[in-house]
Motif scaffolding. Structure first.
Motif, short mmCIF file in Angstrom:
data_model
loop_
_atom_site.label_atom_id
_atom_site.label_comp_id
_atom_site.label_asym_id
_atom_site.label_seq_id
_atom_site.Cartn_x
_atom_site.Cartn_y
_atom_site.Cartn_z
N LEU A 30 0.83 -1.21 0.00
CA LEU A 30 0.00 0.00 0.00
C LEU A 30 0.86 1.25 0.00
O LEU A 30 0.56 2.23 -0.72
N LEU A 31 1.93 1.24 0.79
CA LEU A 31 2.79 2.42 0.87
C LEU A 31 3.48 2.70 -0.46
O LEU A 31 3.50 3.85 -0.92
N THR A 32 4.04 1.67 -1.09
CA THR A 32 4.73 1.89 -2.36
C THR A 32 3.74 2.24 -3.47
O THR A 32 4.07 3.01 -4.38
N PHE A 33 2.52 1.70 -3.40
CA PHE A 33 1.51 2.08 -4.37
C PHE A 33 1.19 3.57 -4.27
O PHE A 33 1.18 4.29 -5.28
N LEU A 34 0.93 4.05 -3.06
CA LEU A 34 0.62 5.46 -2.87
C LEU A 34 1.80 6.34 -3.23
O LEU A 34 1.65 7.39 -3.88
N PHE A 35 2.99 5.93 -2.82
CA PHE A 35 4.18 6.73 -3.12
C PHE A 35 4.47 6.73 -4.62
O PHE A 35 4.82 7.77 -5.20
N GLY A 36 4.31 5.57 -5.26
CA GLY A 36 4.53 5.50 -6.70
C GLY A 36 3.55 6.38 -7.46
O GLY A 36 3.92 7.07 -8.42
N TYR A 37 2.28 6.38 -7.04
CA TYR A 37 1.29 7.21 -7.70
C TYR A 37 1.59 8.69 -7.46
O TYR A 37 1.37 9.53 -8.34
N SER A 173 -13.78 4.63 -6.35
CA SER A 173 -12.79 5.53 -6.94
C SER A 173 -12.67 6.81 -6.13
O SER A 173 -11.56 7.32 -5.90
N GLU A 174 -13.81 7.31 -5.68
CA GLU A 174 -13.80 8.51 -4.84
C GLU A 174 -13.12 8.25 -3.51
O GLU A 174 -12.36 9.08 -2.99
N ARG A 175 -13.36 7.06 -2.93
CA ARG A 175 -12.72 6.72 -1.65
C ARG A 175 -11.21 6.64 -1.82
O ARG A 175 -10.46 7.18 -0.99
N PHE A 176 -10.74 5.98 -2.88
CA PHE A 176 -9.30 5.86 -3.09
C PHE A 176 -8.67 7.20 -3.46
O PHE A 176 -7.52 7.46 -3.10
N ARG A 177 -9.41 8.03 -4.17
CA ARG A 177 -8.90 9.36 -4.50
C ARG A 177 -8.70 10.17 -3.23
O ARG A 177 -7.69 10.88 -3.07
N THR A 178 -9.64 10.07 -2.30
CA THR A 178 -9.50 10.77 -1.03
C THR A 178 -8.33 10.22 -0.22
O THR A 178 -7.57 10.98 0.40
N LEU A 179 -8.17 8.88 -0.24
CA LEU A 179 -7.05 8.27 0.47
C LEU A 179 -5.72 8.76 -0.09
O LEU A 179 -4.79 9.09 0.67
N TYR A 180 -5.63 8.84 -1.42
CA TYR A 180 -4.39 9.34 -2.02
C TYR A 180 -4.15 10.80 -1.66
O TYR A 180 -3.02 11.20 -1.34
N ASP A 181 -5.20 11.62 -1.70
CA ASP A 181 -5.06 13.04 -1.34
C ASP A 181 -4.57 13.19 0.10
O ASP A 181 -3.72 14.06 0.38
N ILE A 300 4.38 4.72 9.00
CA ILE A 300 4.29 5.80 8.02
C ILE A 300 2.84 6.03 7.60
O ILE A 300 2.40 7.17 7.41
N LEU A 301 2.09 4.94 7.48
CA LEU A 301 0.71 5.04 7.01
C LEU A 301 -0.27 5.45 8.09
O LEU A 301 -1.38 5.92 7.78
N ALA A 302 0.10 5.29 9.36
CA ALA A 302 -0.84 5.56 10.45
C ALA A 302 -1.41 6.97 10.42
O ALA A 302 -2.64 7.15 10.48
N PRO A 303 -0.59 8.03 10.31
CA PRO A 303 -1.18 9.38 10.24
C PRO A 303 -2.05 9.58 9.01
O PRO A 303 -3.03 10.33 9.06
N VAL A 304 -1.70 8.89 7.92
CA VAL A 304 -2.49 8.99 6.69
C VAL A 304 -3.89 8.41 6.91
O VAL A 304 -4.90 9.02 6.54
N VAL A 305 -3.94 7.22 7.50
CA VAL A 305 -5.24 6.56 7.72
C VAL A 305 -6.08 7.36 8.72
O VAL A 305 -7.29 7.52 8.53
N LEU A 306 -5.45 7.88 9.76
CA LEU A 306 -6.19 8.70 10.73
C LEU A 306 -6.78 9.93 10.05
O LEU A 306 -7.95 10.29 10.29
N TYR A 307 -5.99 10.58 9.22
CA TYR A 307 -6.47 11.76 8.51
C TYR A 307 -7.56 11.40 7.51
O TYR A 307 -8.55 12.13 7.35
N TYR A 308 -7.40 10.26 6.86
CA TYR A 308 -8.41 9.80 5.90
C TYR A 308 -9.76 9.56 6.58
O TYR A 308 -10.81 9.97 6.08
N ILE A 309 -9.71 8.89 7.73
CA ILE A 309 -10.96 8.64 8.47
C ILE A 309 -11.61 9.95 8.86
O ILE A 309 -12.84 10.12 8.75
N LYS A 310 -10.80 10.91 9.29
CA LYS A 310 -11.35 12.21 9.69
C LYS A 310 -11.98 12.93 8.51
O LYS A 310 -13.07 13.50 8.62
#
Length: 340
Positions: A30-37, A173-181, A300-310
């Motif tokens: 997941l981390l390399t996917f997000l970083f690669g994108y 797609s909208e959920r993953f777009r928000t996760l990437y953002d 590394i992903l923990a703050p991302v997931v917390l922010y995504y949930i928020k």
């Protein structure tokens, strides 16, 4: 904004996806996917995907080459640093009445491996884990490229959803777009903080004439990508190298790094805190849980997931009590009129 059934299904699927990522230890993927994108988006040039892909390939090769060089340099250098630094630190501790859990490099390794079970082929196990993580990282980079080239869930997609599959995949797609953002926002802030910390540390290392400066600068930057705890790791190595020069230099490095740590705490509150508006205690809880579930990638992903949930939860506010009361009155009046 009200949540319809399709949106509810998409949230259930994204929750299942994150649970599977943790349960199957796929944090590296997941981390390399997000970083690669993220790299692909940065490499996008005039909507020419061929140029973007070429730039992405060059960036990946450069980054991987740098990581391999750093790993090789660290593998050769860190044991030498430990062999010299630990006796100096032990001598300084004994002189000042400080108890340490180790007295030399061998005892340090024994302390670090105290919880490991006897009889396990540690080298083979770590080699196997490294191979698995390498495959997952490569898969994440390839999937990121595939999504960039064709983000659709189907070969042909109508302008408006005509069935349940198309409706749900649009929501996904909208959920993953928000996760990437969220990832881009949090990781961008963390990179800025790490770059500032690395620049100040590099200046200190250059002024004081530190040995192994290249290794230490790379270590500071990479560890800086780990929120909160990353600098503790790099600072420990810098202080240790300082003790190889002299106890005074080790103490000087410690004082300097404490000041830098205070500055980084301020930057975290201003940059990361301003972007994600999350309290430090919640971030620390996320780091602990992320490390237990997915290791370093989970941290590394923990703050991302917390922010995504928020972010996702903030899109669906709870109606105020007055609004609920008004809606209840309107419903009662409508029911009374229908009875009449």
């Amino acid at each position: 904004m009200k949540m319809n059934r399709t949106t509810q299904i998409s949230f259930g699927l994204i929750a299942l996806f994150l649970i599977l990522m943790a349960a199957l230890h796929l944090g590296t993927f997941l981390l390399t996917f997000l970083f690669g994108y993220l790299v692909l988006r940065l490499c996008a040039y005039n909507r020419s995907k061929a140029v973007s892909v070429a730039a992405y390939a060059v960036a990946v090769v450069v980054i991987l080459g740098g990581l391999i060089y750093f790993a090789s340099l660290a593998y050769r250098t860190l044991p030498k640093i430990a062999d010299t630094a630990i006796p100096a630190m032990v001598g300084f501790a004994e002189k000042n009445g400080i108890d340490l859990p180790f007295t030399d490099y061998a005892s340090l390794k024994s302390t670090a491996l105290a919880e490991a079970q006897e009889g396990i082929a540690i080298v083979g196990r770590y080699a196997g884990l490294a191979s698995i993580q390498s495959v997952l990282a490569l898969a994440g980079l390839v999937v990121a490229l595939g999504v960039f080239l064709n983000p659709l869930w189907a070969v042909e997609q109508a302008p408006q959803p005509t069935n349940a599959y198309e409706a749900v995949t649009r929501e996904l797609s909208e959920r993953f777009r928000t996760l990437y953002d969220c990832f881009a926002r949090v990781m961008g802030a963390q990179i800025v903080i790490s770059a500032i910390n690395t620049a100040l540390s590099a200046l200190f290392l250059a002024v004081t004439g530190y040995p192994y400066a290249v290794l230490l600068v790379c270590l500071v930057f990479l560890c800086g990508l780990l929120p909160v705890v990353g600098n503790l790791l790099s600072n420990t190595v810098i202080v240790g190298v300082g003790f190889t020069m002299s106890p005074r230099m080790g103490v000087t490095a410690l004082v300097f790094l404490v000041v830098i740590h205070k500055l980084e705490y301020f930057l975290n509150s201003k940059i990361v805190g301003h972007r994600i508006k999350s309290p430090m205690w919640l971030t620390l809880v996320g780091l602990v849980v992320g490390e237990r579930l997915m290791g370093i990638s989970g941290m590394i992903l923990a703050p991302v997931v917390l922010y995504y949930i928020k972010v996702e939860a903030s899109r669906y506010p709870i109606p105020k009590a007055a609004d609920e009361h008004a809606e209840g009155l309107e419903a009662a009046e409508a029911e009374a009129r229908s009875i009449e």
